[in-house]
Design a protein around this motif. Structure first.
Motif, PDB file in Angstrom:
ATOM      1  N   ALA A   1       0.718  -1.350  -0.072  1.00  0.00           N
ATOM      2  CA  ALA A   1       0.029   0.193   0.054  1.00  0.00           C
ATOM      3  C   ALA A   1       0.839   1.194   0.077  1.00  0.00           C
ATOM      4  CB  ALA A   1      -0.768   0.009   1.123  1.00  0.00           C
ATOM      5  N   HIS A   2       0.646   2.143  -0.906  1.00  0.00           N
ATOM      6  CA  HIS A   2       1.512   3.232  -1.093  1.00  0.00           C
ATOM      7  C   HIS A   2       1.025   4.629  -1.238  1.00  0.00           C
ATOM      8  CE1 HIS A   2       3.983  -0.220  -1.724  1.00  0.00           C
ATOM      9  NE2 HIS A   2       3.210  -0.586  -3.009  1.00  0.00           N
ATOM     10  N   THR A   3       1.573   5.632  -0.935  1.00  0.00           N
ATOM     11  CA  THR A   3       0.883   6.941  -0.931  1.00  0.00           C
ATOM     12  C   THR A   3       1.722   7.915  -1.416  1.00  0.00           C
ATOM     13  OG1 THR A   3      -0.106   6.356   1.278  1.00  0.00           O
ATOM     14  CG2 THR A   3      -0.659   8.454   0.516  1.00  0.00           C
ATOM     15  N   PHE A   4       1.354   8.589  -2.513  1.00  0.00           N
ATOM     16  CA  PHE A   4       2.476   9.397  -3.078  1.00  0.00           C
ATOM     17  C   PHE A   4       1.733  10.819  -3.686  1.00  0.00           C
ATOM     18  CE2 PHE A   4       3.555   5.488  -4.890  1.00  0.00           C
ATOM     19  CZ  PHE A   4       4.866   5.239  -4.387  1.00  0.00           C
ATOM     20  N   PRO A   5       1.440  11.681  -2.166  1.00  0.00           N
ATOM     21  CA  PRO A   5       0.724  12.803  -2.590  1.00  0.00           C
ATOM     22  C   PRO A   5       1.837  13.686  -3.020  1.00  0.00           C
ATOM     23  CG  PRO A   5       1.099  12.615  -0.099  1.00  0.00           C
ATOM     24  CD  PRO A   5       1.738  11.311  -0.800  1.00  0.00           C
TER      25      PRO A   5
ATOM     26  N   GLU B   1      -4.014  20.926   3.832  1.00  0.00           N
ATOM     27  CA  GLU B   1      -3.768  19.731   4.874  1.00  0.00           C
ATOM     28  C   GLU B   1      -3.732  18.438   4.334  1.00  0.00           C
ATOM     29  OE1 GLU B   1      -5.743  20.713   8.743  1.00  0.00           O
ATOM     30  OE2 GLU B   1      -6.754  22.089   7.352  1.00  0.00           O
ATOM     31  N   HIS B   2      -2.884  17.664   4.485  1.00  0.00           N
ATOM     32  CA  HIS B   2      -2.906  16.136   4.165  1.00  0.00           C
ATOM     33  C   HIS B   2      -2.733  15.326   5.055  1.00  0.00           C
ATOM     34  CE1 HIS B   2      -1.881  12.871   1.294  1.00  0.00           C
ATOM     35  NE2 HIS B   2      -1.176  12.324   2.436  1.00  0.00           N
ATOM     36  N   GLU B   3      -3.406  14.254   5.315  1.00  0.00           N
ATOM     37  CA  GLU B   3      -3.316  13.259   6.312  1.00  0.00           C
ATOM     38  C   GLU B   3      -3.199  11.823   5.776  1.00  0.00           C
ATOM     39  OE1 GLU B   3      -5.965  13.390   9.340  1.00  0.00           O
ATOM     40  OE2 GLU B   3      -5.846  15.554   9.701  1.00  0.00           O
ATOM     41  N   ALA B   4      -2.498  10.973   6.396  1.00  0.00           N
ATOM     42  CA  ALA B   4      -2.528   9.544   5.631  1.00  0.00           C
ATOM     43  C   ALA B   4      -2.039   8.646   6.887  1.00  0.00           C
ATOM     44  CB  ALA B   4      -1.493   9.454   4.450  1.00  0.00           C
ATOM     45  N   THR B   5      -2.889   7.424   6.701  1.00  0.00           N
ATOM     46  CA  THR B   5      -2.610   6.613   7.872  1.00  0.00           C
ATOM     47  C   THR B   5      -2.306   5.192   7.157  1.00  0.00           C
ATOM     48  OG1 THR B   5      -4.847   6.279   8.467  1.00  0.00           O
ATOM     49  CG2 THR B   5      -3.594   7.726   9.772  1.00  0.00           C
ATOM     50  N   THR B   6      -1.849   4.289   7.819  1.00  0.00           N
ATOM     51  CA  THR B   6      -1.933   2.808   7.283  1.00  0.00           C
ATOM     52  C   THR B   6      -2.348   1.922   8.411  1.00  0.00           C
ATOM     53  OG1 THR B   6      -0.304   3.487   5.552  1.00  0.00           O
ATOM     54  CG2 THR B   6      -0.364   1.062   6.072  1.00  0.00           C
TER      55      THR B   6
END
Lengths: 447, 245, 478
Positions: free
Chosen positions: C399-403, C415-420
C-alpha cells in the motif's frame, strides 16, 4: 553542462589521484564512468523535481585538485570561547581537513580516531577499506557519483566499541576562496557496537564568491550504538550546500538527525536512513527558515528493512520573500518489517505572497502489521491565536514572532544537548527577527 | 469611561447589533443578559476589536478616545480586557513567555521600562495566589490541554496580571461547576477597585449571585430592550425573556 | 489468521465473467491512419471530427507510455487489438429492436433497460463493446431540454455543442492514453443540462466489453450549464478472458456558473484470475473543470475491478468560489495493481477541495494513491483537505501513498493526512465473540472503513457497491 566536468576529469584524473589516497582512488574511475553515463539529472527526474542542479554547476568553478592550502587559520578566525558548548572542535576548509591543535582539544577518549579521510586511508587502511564506499555503491545519484569521482579528502571519525564520547564533536565546514569554488568533501563516520557519539556540523562561508559544496557522508552505526547528528547551515546566498548523508543502522541502534537551516543560497539535503537490524530507532527532523531567494529542498528516505523499528520524522518550514521550500519524505517498509512504526509530519508556513512550497510525503508499504502515518500542512499563522494575543496587548508583529517561535519549538526540543538546544533556539529566534547576519562566522561559537 | 452610541455591527453581511447604546462609568458593574443569538458576544468582540465584525455605523469611545480607530492591542493597552467565552489554545507558547510579552508590551505603551525577569516572576506569583492558580498550569502552553474550568480561571489570572480598567467577562460562568464558579467570581471580586468597571455578559442569573451588578440590561435582537437594577435579573430568572419581546 | 481461511474465501469468482453470443461486427486488429479513417467513416462523422482524430493519432505515435507510475505494466502490442467492435443490428428506435441477447446480458448484469423499470428512476445509456446500444428515458429528459444520448448520436444531432466542448478539458494529446482514445474512440455518452435545470433522475452509462481482442475506448462529455444539476453514474463489467483487454476512456465534465455535477463510478472490470491471468487494463483520463463561479464537481469512485488501473479523476477549479471533491475506495486483491488518485488544480479565488481516499490491498496486489494539490499564484484563499488511508490485508501486498502538494499562494491552507493500518486480530476476535463469522467481520470492518466514501454514492449504487466490496475481499484476512 556536465561536459566541462567530464573533460576536467579526463584531463586531470592522475592529478586527482596523486593528491588523494589509494583507497579513495579505488572506486574513482567506476564512479566517474557512472557519472559520465548519467550526467546531472534534470528537474524531470522525480528526485530533483524541485532542485535544478544545472544552473548551479554551469559556472566556471575552481577545484583544488592540488590540495593547495588556503590562507586561513580557523583557530584564529573561530575562537570558540563559549564554555557551555564545550566540544572537540575540528575544521574542514573547503574539502581539506585542517590539522587540529592538541592543546585546543585535549586528548580524545581511548581508541577514538578523528582526522582527515585522506590521512585515515593511509594510517588505518583496513578500517577505511571495510567501510568506504559501501553505502554509496548501490546508489545511482549523480551528486554521489560526482563526489566519489572528485573527492580527495574530508572528515573521518571512528568511535570504537562501547566508547561513550564525553563531549560532542564539532565539525566546522568553512568555505574560503577568492574565486568561485566547487568542493567535494567526503566524510566517513563509524560508531561501533555500544558506542555513543554526538556530532555537530556547522556550515559557513567566508568569502563573497559563489560556492558549491557537494558533501557526501557515510555513517555506520553499530549494534546498540547511539549517534546524534546536528547540522546548522548559516552561510550566504551565493552558497549551494549539497549534502548527502547515508546512515546504516544495526540492531537496537538509535540515531538522531536534526537539521537547522537559517541562511543559505541553495540547500539540498539528501538523507537516507536504512534500518538494517531489528529494534532500531531513528529520528529525523529539521527547521528551515527561508527568506530572500533561498531554496531549501530536503529529500529524505527512511527504510524499514527489519521488524520492530521505529522512525519519527518532523520537518518545519517558515518561508518568506520569494524563497522556495521543498520536502520529500519517503518511508519505505520492506516485506517482513512487521511491527514497524513510522510517523512523519511536515508543516509549512508561508509568510509572503511569492514564497512557494512543494511537499511530497510518501509511504511505500509492503508489510501489513505496521503503524504508519504522514501528514503535511501548509498555511499561515493561526488568526484566532493572533487575535487572542492582541487582546492581551501584544502587538501584531510581536504576536507573529511568538507564534513562529512556538512553531519552531518542537524541532528544537528534539535536540538532546540542552546547551545546544538553547543556542539553536536563540539563533532561530534571531533569524526570525531578521537579526541574524550571514557573515558572522561560527554563529554557535561567536556569540 | 465607555460610551457606546447607536452601534450597528455586521458579520458576513448579516446585521447583528442594530443600534445599541450603553454608557459605563468608572467603578460600575453592568450585566448584559439576553437569549442566545441576541448579540451579547458580538458586543464583547466588537469592543475589543475582533476584525471579523464590521461596524457599519455608530461609535465607541473609551475615556474619550475613539476605540474604533484602534487595533486590538492598542485597546488592550488602553486598559480593556476580555475574558473569552472560548479561550484559544496556543500550542508551543508558554504561559510565562506569553504573559511576560503582554506585560512588557503594555509597559512599552505606557512608556515604562520592561519589567525585570525576577520582578516579573514575583508579580506572577502574587497574582497566581490571588486567583488560586495552579503552578502546573502556568508552566504549560497557553490554554493547551486545559479543562473548561481551568481555561476560565486562566482568563481571570491574565486579568489579574494585566490590571485592566474595564473588564468584559463573556459567559465566564458557562461550563463551570459551582465550586469553579465561586473561585472565578471570588477572583473577579478581589480584583475590583472603585475605579475599575466590569461588564458581565451572561445567560443566567447564577453568576450575578456572586458578582452583584449595579445595572442589568436585556439585549434582544441587537438592541437593549430593557435596563434596570439587579432585581431585573431575578425577574428574568422567573419569567424568562419572552415577556420583553 | 490461518491460510486456510484466506484460501477458502478467495475462491469467490467474478460473477460477471460470462460472454454473450451475439452477432458482432469487428474490424481486423491493427492501428494506422486508415483504421482511424475507417472508424470515422463507419460512424458517418463530419470532417472536423475526423481531423480531431487524426491530429490525436499523429501525436500519439510520437508519445510514450507513462513510466512514473508504481505499476508493472507488461508490454502492450497496440497492433494486436481491434479498435472497433459493434453489435450488428444498428439504429435502434425501440426496445423491441434491440437484440434479445443484449437485453438478456444487461438483464443479467442487473441493468434496467426496460422502461417499465421506472421505479429505479435511472436513465441508462448502455454501451456494449464500442457502441451505445440503448438509451432509456430519452423523451422524459427531452421535455426539460436535457440531452442524454450516445456520443455518436450527439455528433450527428448536436454537432455545435460537441464541437464547442470536446477536448476542452482533456486536450486530444493530454497524455498517451487520452491521445489514443481521441484517435479511435468509438462511442460513449453525451450529456447537456440546460441553464437552470435540475436533472430529475440519475443518468447512468453501463459499459460492457464483450468481444474478444477488442479494446474499449469510450468518451463521455458532460456539460452542465449555469445553475444546473446532474448526477451521473457509470458502471462497467467485462467477460472473463485469459488475455488482457484494454480500456482507455476519456471523461470530460464542464460545470458552468453555479452548476453542480456529481459523477459516480463503480468500476468492476474483470480483474483477472487468482493467478493473475487476464483482466482489463484500465487506463482512464477523467477530468472536470469548474469553469463558472461557485460551480461544484464531485467524483466518487469505487474501484474493485481491472488487472491494472491507472486513473486520476481531476478537477480544475477555475471559477471563483468553486468547490470540488474526490471520494475513492480502491480495492486490490490477488495480482491486481492500482495507481489511482486525483489532481486538484486551484486557479480561482476562494476555491476549496476535499480528497478522501481509502485504499484496501489484499493478496499479492499493489495499491497506490497518487495525488496532486496545486495552488496557483492567483488562487487566493484556496483550501484543501486530503485524507488518504490504506488498509493492508495480508503481508504479501503493498500500500503506497504519493501525494504532491505545490503551493504558490501564501493564503492557502492545505492539509494532508495519511495512515496505514490493518484489521487487528482483536477486532476480529471481538466480532467472533459476538457470534459474527470472520468473513462477515472483515466485511463489516472494511465497509466501516470505507463508509465515508460509500455514503457519497447515490442510493441505487451504494448497495451494489457495498456487496462488491465484500465480494472482492472475501477471505483476504490479514
Amino acid at each position: 553542462m556536465e561536459k566541462q566536468y567530464i573533460e576536467l576529469y579526463k584531463a586531470h584524473h592522475q592529478l586527482i589521484k596523486q593528491n588523494s589516497a589509494a583507497i579513495i582512488n579505488r572506486s574513482r574511475d567506476a564512479a566517474f564512468a557512472k557519472f559520465e553515463s548519467m550526467g546531472f539529472p534534470s528537474t524531470k527526474h522525480e528526485n530533483y523535481r524541485y532542485t535544478d542542479l544545472k544552473p548551479m554547476f554551469s559556472l566556471d568553478y575552481g577545484l583544488n585538485f592540488r590540495r593547495l592550502n588556503f590562507p586561513v587559520n580557523p583557530y584564529q578566525t573561530f575562537q570558540c570561547d563559549v564554555p557551555e558548548i564545550y566540544s572537540y572542535q575540528f575544521f574542514v576548509v573547503n574539502d581539506s581537513f585542517y590539522p587540529p591543535k592538541k592543546k585546543h582539544n585535549g586528548s580524545l577518549p581511548e581508541g577514538v580516531i578523528i582526522c582527515g579521510l585522506k590521512e585515515a586511508s593511509e594510517k588505518y587502511p583496513e578500517l577505511v577499506t571495510q567501510y568506504y564506499g559501501k553505502l554509496t555503491a548501490p546508489q545511482n545519484d549523480a551528486l554521489i557519483t560526482f563526489n566519489e569521482a572528485f573527492a580527495q579528502d574530508g572528515f573521518f571519525m571512528y568511535v570504537p566499541e562501547n566508547v561513550h564520547m564525553d563531549k560532542p564533536v564539532q565539525l566546522v565546514n568553512i568555505m574560503r576562496s577568492d574565486v568561485d569554488l566547487l568542493a567535494n568533501s567526503r566524510n566517513l563516520i563509524i560508531i561501533e557496537k555500544g558506542a555513543k557519539a554526538q556530532l555537530l556540523v556547522c556550515d559557513h562561508a567566508m568569502d563573497d564568491v559563489n560556492f558549491v559544496a557537494n558533501r557526501v557522508s557515510e555513517v555506520f552505526v553499530g549494534e546498540n550504538a547511539v549517534y546524534e547528528n546536528y547540522k546548522l547551515e548559516n552561510t550566504h546566498n551565493k552558497t549551494a550546500n549539497l549534502s548527502t548523508v547515508l546512515i546504516d543502522q544495526k540492531e537496537s541502534s538509535d540515531t538522531l538527525t536534526n537539521l537547522i537551516t537559517l541562511n543559505n543560497g541553495i540547500s539540498r539535503n539528501n538523507i537516507e536512513v536504512e534500518m538494517n537490524g531489528e529494534k532500531c530507532e531513528a529520528e529525523l527532523c529539521g527547521m528551515m527558515v527561508g527568506g530572500g531567494q533561498q531554496q531549501i529542498d530536503n529529500h529524505t528516505t527512511i527504510k524499514h528493512n527489519k521488524p520492530n523499528c521505529h522512525s519519527n520524522e518532523l520537518f518545519k518550514y517558515v518561508l518568506d520573500d520569494v524563497s522556495k521550500g521543498a520536502f520529500t519524505g519517503r518511508i519505505f517498509v520492506e516485506k517482513d518489517a512487521q511491527q514497524t512504526w513510522a510517523y512523519q509530519l511536515n508543516r509549512n508556513i508561508l509568510l509572503s505572497k511569492k514564497a512557494k512550497v512543494r511537499t511530497r510525503p510518501q509511504l511505500e508499504i509492503y508489510a501489513d502489521d505496521v503503524k504508519c502515518s504522514h501528514g503535511a500542512t501548509t498555511g499561515q499563522i493561526d488568526e484566532q491565536a493572533l487575535f487572542y494575543m492582541r487582546t492581551r496587548g501584544i502587538s501584531l508583529p510581536e504576536a507573529r514572532l511568538l507564534l513562529m517561535y512556538a512553531f519552531a519549538a518542537d524541532v528544537i526540543e528534539n535536540i538532546r544537548i540542552p546547551s545546544l538546544a538553547n543556542r539553536m533556539k536563540m539563533l532561530v529566534e534571531k533569524r526570525l527577527r531578521g537579526e541574524l547576519g550571514m557573515h558572522e562566522g561560527c554563529t554557535l561559537c561567536m556569540h | 469611561m465607555l460610551e457606546i452610541k447607536n452601534l450597528h455591527v455586521s458579520i458576513d453581511g448579516k446585521e447583528i447589533l442594530k443600534g445599541l447604546s450603553l454608557t459605563v462609568k468608572p467603578g460600575e458593574t453592568h450585566a448584559i443578559m439576553g437569549p442566545n443569538g441576541s448579540g451579547k458576544s458580538t458586543l464583547a468582540s466588537t469592543i475589543v476589536g475582533n476584525p471579523a465584525f464590521e461596524v457599519t455605523s455608530g461609535s465607541i469611545t473609551f475615556e474619550g478616545k475613539n476605540l474604533l480607530e484602534k487595533d486590538p492591542e492598542e485597546r488592550a493597552n488602553e486598559g480593556i480586557f476580555l475574558s473569552f467565552q472560548y479561550p484559544v489554545e496556543i500550542p508551543g507558547v508558554s504561559m510565562v513567555n506569553f504573559m511576560r510579552t503582554a506585560i512588557n508590551e503594555q509597559r512599552k505603551y505606557r512608556k515604562l521600562p520592561p519589567m525585570s525577569a525576577s520582578d516579573f516572576l514575583r508579580f506572577m506569583r502574587e497574582k497566581k495566589a490571588l486567583v488560586d492558580m495552579d503552578n502546573k498550569l502556568t508552566n504549560r502552553s497557553v490554554n493547551e490541554g486545559f479543562s473548561g474550568g481551568e481555561k476560565k480561571k486562566n482568563e481571570i489570572f491574565q486579568m489579574a496580571m494585566l490590571e485592566p480598567k474595564l473588564a468584559i467577562l463573556d459567559e465566564t460562568d458557562s461550563g463551570l461547576d459551582i465550586d469553579a464558579l465561586r473561585i472565578v467570581a471570588n477572583g473577579v471580586n478581589k480584583l475590583k477597585t472603585p475605579e475599575k468597571s466590569t461588564i458581565l455578559i451572561t445567560h443566567y442569573q447564577r453568576l450575578l449571585e456572586y458578582i452583584v451588578p449595579d445595572y442589568v440590561h436585556v439585549l434582544h435582537d441587537g438592541k437593549i430592550v430593557k435596563s434596570g437594577t439587579k432585581e431585573l435579573a431575578l425577574e428574568l430568572e422567573t419569567k424568562g425573556y419572552d415577556w420583553l419581546k | 489468521m490461518s491460510d486456510a481461511i484466506i484460501h477458502e474465501v478467495t475462491q469467490s469468482e467474478y460473477k460477471y465473467g460470462f460472454t454473450t453470443d451475439i452477432e458482432t461486427e469487428v474490424i481486423p486488429p491493427g492501428l494506422n491512419e486508415d483504421v482511424v479513417r475507417l472508424i470515422s467513416t463507419k460512424k458517418n462523422e463530419p470532417e472536423w471530427m475526423l481531423e480531431f482524430r487524426l491530429k490525436a493519432f499523429r501525436q500519439w505515435q510520437k508519445m510514450k507510455m507513462p513510466d512514473w507510475t508504481h505499476l508493472n505494466i507488461p508490454e502492450i502490442d497496440y497492433q494486436s487489438i481491434s479498435y472497433y467492435a459493434a453489435p450488428q443490428k444498428k439504429s435502434i428506435s425501440s426496445l423491441d429492436e434491440v437484440d434479445p441477447e443484449i437485453l438478456a446480458t444487461f438483464e443479467k448484469l442487473g441493468i434496467p433497460l426496460e422502461e417499465q423499470k421506472i421505479l429505479s428512476g435511472i436513465a441508462v445509456d448502455a454501451v456494449m463493446d464500442s457502441v451505445s446500444v440503448k438509451t432509456t428515458f430519452k423523451e422524459t429528459l427531452a421535455e426539460k431540454g436535457i440531452i442524454f444520448c450516445s456520443f455518436s448520436e450527439a455528433v450527428q444531432e448536436h454537432p455545435d455543442l460537441v464541437k464547442k466542448f470536446l477536448g476542452t478539458v482533456v486536450p486530444a494529446c493530454d497524455n498517451f492514453f487520452a491521445a489514443l482514445n481521441s484517435a479511435v474512440f468509438s462511442d460513449g455518452s453525451f450529456v447537456y443540462i440546460p441553464k437552470g435545470v435540475r436533472c430529475p433522475m440519475e443518468l447512468s452509462t453501463y459499459f460492457r466489453i464483450n468481444t474478444q481482442n477488442t479494446g474499449q475506448f469510450e468518451r463521455t462529455l458532460i456539460v452542465a450549464d449555469d445553475e444546473s444539476y446532474v448526477s451521473y453514474l457509470e458502471g462497467c463489467t467485462a467477460p472473463q478472458r485469459d488475455e488482457n483487454q484494454l480500456h482507455a476512456a476519456v471523461v470530460e465534465i464542464i460545470a458552468m456558473k453555479h452548476a453542480e455535477v456529481k459523477y459516480s463510478t463503480v468500476q468492476n472490470w474483470y480483474p483477472g484470475d487468482k493467478e493473475g491471468n487476464g483482466g482489463v487494463y484500465n487506463f482512464v483520463t477523467k477530468r472536470g473543470i469548474c469553469k463558472g463561479e461557485s460551480s461544484h464537481i464531485s467524483w466518487t469512485q469505487v474501484e474493485t475491478g481491472s488487472a491494472i488501473t491507472w486513473k486520476y479523476p481531476s478537477c480544475i477549479l477555475m471559477g471563483d468560489n468553486s468547490t470540488a471533491e474526490f471520494y475513492s475506495v480502491a480495492v486490490t486483491n490477488h495480482f491486481q495493481q492500482a495507481d489511482t488518485g486525483t489532481k486538484m488544480i486551484h486557479l480561482g479565488k476562494n476555491t476549496s477541495s476535499r480528497i478522501i481516499s481509502k485504499g484496501i490491498s489484499a493478496g499479492l496486489s499493489q495499491n497506490s494513491y497518487r495525488g496532486l494539490v496545486k495552488v496557483g499564484a492567483n488562487a487566493e484563499n484556496a483550501r484543501n483537505f486530503s485524507q488518504c488511508d490504506s488498509m493492508l490485508l495480508g503481508d504479501k501486498c503493498g500500500a503506497h501513498t504519493f501525494p504532491y502538494m505545490e503551493i504558490n499562494n501564501e493564503s492557502a491552507i492545505v492539509e494532508h493526512e495519511a495512515t496505514t493500518s490493518k484489521i487487528s486480530e482483536d477486532q476480529i476476535f471481538y466480532c467472533n465473540q459476538r457470534g459474527i463469522s470472520t468473513e462477515d467481520a472483515i466485511g463489516l470492518i472494511v465497509n466501516g472503513y470505507a463508509k465515508e466514501v460509500m455514503d457519497k454514492l447515490p442510493m441505487e449504487f451504494a448497495v451494489e457497491a457495498q456487496k462488491l466490496l465484500q465480494i472482492s475481499l472475501e477471505g483476504s484476512v490479514g
